[in-house]
Each structure stands twice: as C-alpha cells, then as structure tokens.
Design a protein around this motif. Structure first.
Motif, mmCIF file in Angstrom:
data_model
loop_
_atom_site.group_PDB
_atom_site.id
_atom_site.type_symbol
_atom_site.label_atom_id
_atom_site.label_comp_id
_atom_site.label_asym_id
_atom_site.label_seq_id
_atom_site.Cartn_x
_atom_site.Cartn_y
_atom_site.Cartn_z
ATOM 1 N N ALA A 28 0.856 -1.187 0.000
ATOM 2 C CA ALA A 28 0.000 0.000 0.000
ATOM 3 C C ALA A 28 0.892 1.237 0.000
ATOM 4 C CB ALA A 28 -0.919 0.006 1.220
ATOM 5 N N VAL A 29 0.355 2.335 -0.510
ATOM 6 C CA VAL A 29 1.118 3.583 -0.574
ATOM 7 C C VAL A 29 0.197 4.761 -0.272
ATOM 8 C CG1 VAL A 29 2.774 2.694 -2.271
ATOM 9 C CG2 VAL A 29 0.710 3.858 -3.066
ATOM 10 N N ILE A 30 0.792 5.855 0.170
ATOM 11 C CA ILE A 30 0.096 7.139 0.151
ATOM 12 C C ILE A 30 0.919 8.086 -0.712
ATOM 13 C CG2 ILE A 30 -0.888 6.816 2.460
ATOM 14 C CD1 ILE A 30 1.079 8.991 3.423
ATOM 15 N N LYS A 31 0.284 9.091 -1.222
ATOM 16 C CA LYS A 31 0.969 10.078 -2.059
ATOM 17 C C LYS A 31 0.980 11.415 -1.340
ATOM 18 C CE LYS A 31 0.898 12.220 -6.633
ATOM 19 N NZ LYS A 31 0.181 12.318 -7.926
ATOM 20 N N MET A 32 2.173 11.927 -1.092
ATOM 21 C CA MET A 32 2.296 13.251 -0.470
ATOM 22 C C MET A 32 2.263 14.318 -1.563
ATOM 23 S SD MET A 32 5.002 12.852 2.687
ATOM 24 C CE MET A 32 6.333 12.147 1.720
ATOM 25 N N LYS A 33 1.368 15.274 -1.392
ATOM 26 C CA LYS A 33 1.186 16.310 -2.405
ATOM 27 C C LYS A 33 1.811 17.645 -2.017
ATOM 28 C CE LYS A 33 -3.276 14.382 -3.904
ATOM 29 N NZ LYS A 33 -4.718 14.684 -4.080
ATOM 30 N N GLY A 34 2.088 17.821 -0.738
ATOM 31 C CA GLY A 34 2.574 19.117 -0.277
ATOM 32 C C GLY A 34 4.064 19.121 -0.004
ATOM 33 N N LEU A 35 4.620 20.317 0.193
ATOM 34 C CA LEU A 35 6.024 20.467 0.547
ATOM 35 C C LEU A 35 6.224 20.148 2.024
ATOM 36 C CD1 LEU A 35 6.835 23.788 -1.354
ATOM 37 C CD2 LEU A 35 7.446 21.460 -2.038
ATOM 38 N N ILE A 36 7.340 19.519 2.334
ATOM 39 C CA ILE A 36 7.647 19.172 3.720
ATOM 40 C C ILE A 36 8.386 20.346 4.361
ATOM 41 C CG2 ILE A 36 8.917 17.572 5.197
ATOM 42 C CD1 ILE A 36 8.400 15.433 3.077
ATOM 43 N N PRO A 37 7.922 20.828 5.513
ATOM 44 C CA PRO A 37 8.457 22.089 6.051
ATOM 45 C C PRO A 37 9.918 22.036 6.481
ATOM 46 C CG PRO A 37 6.901 21.079 7.587
ATOM 47 C CD PRO A 37 6.798 20.321 6.312
ATOM 48 N N ASP A 38 10.356 20.933 7.137
ATOM 49 C CA ASP A 38 11.719 20.892 7.651
ATOM 50 C C ASP A 38 12.157 19.444 7.847
ATOM 51 O OD1 ASP A 38 10.450 20.045 10.027
ATOM 52 O OD2 ASP A 38 10.322 22.101 10.767
ATOM 53 N N LYS A 39 13.404 19.295 8.308
ATOM 54 C CA LYS A 39 13.956 17.950 8.484
ATOM 55 C C LYS A 39 13.255 17.175 9.590
ATOM 56 C CE LYS A 39 18.614 19.018 6.786
ATOM 57 N NZ LYS A 39 20.053 19.108 7.154
ATOM 58 N N LYS A 40 12.796 17.882 10.602
ATOM 59 C CA LYS A 40 12.070 17.231 11.691
ATOM 60 C C LYS A 40 10.808 16.563 11.158
ATOM 61 C CE LYS A 40 9.420 18.403 15.864
ATOM 62 N NZ LYS A 40 9.011 19.522 16.743
ATOM 63 N N ALA A 41 10.042 17.295 10.336
ATOM 64 C CA ALA A 41 8.822 16.739 9.753
ATOM 65 C C ALA A 41 9.158 15.590 8.808
ATOM 66 C CB ALA A 41 8.057 17.832 9.005
ATOM 67 N N LEU A 42 10.209 15.749 8.009
ATOM 68 C CA LEU A 42 10.628 14.696 7.075
ATOM 69 C C LEU A 42 10.984 13.421 7.818
ATOM 70 C CD1 LEU A 42 11.381 13.847 4.177
ATOM 71 C CD2 LEU A 42 13.660 14.792 4.588
ATOM 72 N N PHE A 43 11.737 13.555 8.899
ATOM 73 C CA PHE A 43 12.124 12.385 9.691
ATOM 74 C C PHE A 43 10.897 11.713 10.302
ATOM 75 C CE2 PHE A 43 13.261 10.191 13.551
ATOM 76 C CZ PHE A 43 14.432 9.513 13.210
ATOM 77 N N ASP A 44 10.033 12.500 10.905
ATOM 78 C CA ASP A 44 8.873 11.933 11.591
ATOM 79 C C ASP A 44 7.932 11.234 10.618
ATOM 80 O OD1 ASP A 44 9.969 12.955 13.861
ATOM 81 O OD2 ASP A 44 8.455 14.494 14.203
ATOM 82 N N ILE A 45 7.724 11.835 9.443
ATOM 83 C CA ILE A 45 6.852 11.218 8.442
ATOM 84 C C ILE A 45 7.470 9.914 7.941
ATOM 85 C CG2 ILE A 45 5.932 11.478 6.099
ATOM 86 C CD1 ILE A 45 5.671 14.514 6.730
ATOM 87 N N GLY A 46 8.779 9.924 7.683
ATOM 88 C CA GLY A 46 9.443 8.721 7.200
ATOM 89 C C GLY A 46 9.483 7.610 8.228
ATOM 90 N N ALA A 47 9.687 7.967 9.492
ATOM 91 C CA ALA A 47 9.852 6.954 10.542
ATOM 92 C C ALA A 47 8.526 6.372 11.021
ATOM 93 C CB ALA A 47 10.597 7.567 11.731
ATOM 94 N N ALA A 48 7.446 7.137 10.935
ATOM 95 C CA ALA A 48 6.170 6.720 11.526
ATOM 96 C C ALA A 48 5.647 5.428 10.891
ATOM 97 C CB ALA A 48 5.137 7.830 11.389
ATOM 98 N N GLY A 49 5.772 5.292 9.583
ATOM 99 C CA GLY A 49 5.248 4.110 8.896
ATOM 100 C C GLY A 49 5.924 2.819 9.337
ATOM 101 N N PRO A 50 7.261 2.714 9.202
ATOM 102 C CA PRO A 50 7.938 1.493 9.641
ATOM 103 C C PRO A 50 7.727 1.167 11.117
ATOM 104 C CG PRO A 50 9.391 2.799 8.269
ATOM 105 C CD PRO A 50 8.176 3.640 8.521
ATOM 106 N N LEU A 51 7.712 2.191 11.984
ATOM 107 C CA LEU A 51 7.516 1.926 13.404
ATOM 108 C C LEU A 51 6.134 1.361 13.686
ATOM 109 C CD1 LEU A 51 9.256 5.063 14.986
ATOM 110 C CD2 LEU A 51 10.041 2.697 15.095
ATOM 111 N N MET A 52 5.106 1.915 13.022
ATOM 112 C CA MET A 52 3.752 1.404 13.221
ATOM 113 C C MET A 52 3.607 0.002 12.637
ATOM 114 S SD MET A 52 1.983 3.381 15.069
ATOM 115 C CE MET A 52 0.402 2.583 14.794
#
Length: 269
Positions: free
Chosen positions: A79-103
């Motif tokens: 399954a996939v989701i598509k991100m359409k917006g710009l990512i504000p900073d590295k903190k948001a990028l890390f959290d978005i990337g890490a949340a999927g594998p951790l869950m």
C-alpha cells in the motif's frame, strides 16, 4: 480554495475503499482469512502512520492506496500514500518517514510471536518441488529460536498464516527502510545527512544491485526502479535546522531495525 463537501469526499474516498476491499479479497484468496486480516492490519497501520504524521505537519497527503495482486505468495503489492505538499523541515521529514515502519513493526512483531505459537514443526518433505522456503532475517530468527529453540536437522517450521503475515510485515518494513531515494529509509537518511545523503543512496543502490545480480534475481525489477528513481530526494523547505538528539538516536535504531529485518534472499523455491 476547493470547498470539501460530503459528496466529493465520498467520491474521492471511493477508489481507496474499493482498492482496500479488492486487496482484502486477493490476500484472502491467496492465504486465507487469518493471513488477510493480519497483513491488512500491518499495511494499514504502516500507511496510517505516514498519513497522520502528514496531518500533524500539515503536509497534504492522500489516504492509503492498497495494491491488490491475486497471486502468491503475498496477494498484494502493499500500500502507498501520495504526499502532495512540501515538507516544512527535516524534523517533519524524519517523523513522516519513521512513523510508517515503526507502526508496521508494532503490529508485525506480535503477529510473528502469536503466529509462531500457532505454527507446527515438521520434517522437511523429501519432495520439495512444492516447498517454499523463506529467508529468515535476524529479528525473525531470534524470535523463532526463543519460541522453538534450535531445530534438529531435517526439521522446519510450517508457518501459520498469522506468522507468515508477520514475516511479510517484517519484509515490507525492511524494504521501506532501505536508505535510498524516496523510500522511508531515504527520508530518514536525508533528514539526518541533508544533501550528503546522495552518497548513501549511491552506495545503497550499488549494494542492492549486487545482491540482485549475485544472490537473488527476483530483486531485479525493484533494482531497476531504484536506478531510475532512487538517486534524488526533494529537499524540505528548511534545510538548515538540524535534528535533535532523540531523533538522531531513533535514526540509528531504525537502521539497526533495517539490518535485522532485511534478508537478501527472501524466497527459496
């Protein structure tokens, strides 16, 4: 700005619901109800981890698209989701990337433990023409040894569908944590290293292609996709602000999870 009405919301949600139902049916067709419920739970939790973290940082993203495949061994492309917006900073990028594998891992490990306790240890058949062996990543192997101990020669674990779904969840987690491009691992590496992550991407793609050529030709299609799409990663708006210590430590933990979850030869026919 588009006004969201109940009518256009349900119109947009229809494709996600239909794909979810189709994937439930294909996974049920391939490996039965217990497998289908378990793997769908793992995949959904992974994608919702990304989705809700995108909502937290106000990054536009779609609901999960499930990808049905009425063929063994998995019955789905994930399954996939598509991100359409710009990512504000590295903190948001890390959290978005890490949340999927951790869950996904949060549900995969209990599935492995429960499923192994429901599995059988039997002799390996003399006729192995229909025998599908699974590569054992370190994490899966450690859990199985805790439950069954060291198996005698000629014996193997015949996985219950729940255990196989847990194994597949671990497989998906490792694949997403590859430190390459726009995979979850690529998001994490970019958040940690910024533009220097391009070096890691190149090394990762080179190693993966060597594995595909020498150990497991089944990786070739994915290796080609990485060669096409895996060298670049879009930058967040703020590239200056660095990650805090907790996220750096979590990044190291996620890399260890990747190493202990990945198996170079996942299927042995």
């Amino acid at each position: 700005m588009e006004q969201v009405t109940s009518e256009n919301f349900f119109s947009k949600a229809r494709i996600h619901v239909l794909l979810f139902i189709a994937t439930f049916l294909t996974t049920y067709y391939v490996n039965g109800l217990w497998y289908s419920v378990t793997i769908m739970t793992i995949l959904l939790s992974h994608e919702l981890g990304h989705f809700f973290m995108c909502r937290k940082y106000r990054v536009a993203a779609t609901m999960p698209y499930f990808l049905p495949l009425p063929l063994p061994p998995f019955g789905t492309f994930g399954a996939v989701i598509k991100m359409k917006g710009l990512i504000p900073d590295k903190k948001a990028l890390f959290d978005i990337g890490a949340a999927g594998p951790l869950m996904g891992l949060f549900f995969s490990i209990p599935a492995i433990i429960i499923g192994l306790n429901l599995s059988d240890v039997r002799p390996v058949p003399s006729d192995t023409s229909d025998y599908l062996g699974l590569g054992e990543p370190i994490l899966f192997s450690c859990i199985s040894k805790l439950i069954f101990g060291q198996l005698p020669d000629g014996m193997d674990i015949y996985l219950h569908p729940v255990a196989f779904a847990g194994w597949a969840g671990l497989f998906v987690t490792a694949l997403n944590l590859l430190p390459i491009g726009q995979l979850d691992g690529g998001h994490i590496v970019y958040a940690l290293l910024g533009k220097k992550s391009a070096i890691v991407y190149r090394i990762g793609i080179f190693i993966f292609c060597i594995i595909a050529i020498l150990l497991y030709p089944g990786w070739m299609v994915f290796a080609i996709l990485l060669l096409i799409f895996g060298f670049r990663h879009p930058a967040p708006i703020d590239e200056i602000t660095h990650l805090d210590r907790k996220r750096k430590i979590l990044g190291i933990i996620l890399f260890i999870i990747f190493l202990t979850s990945f198996t170079p030869v996942p299927l042995k026919l």
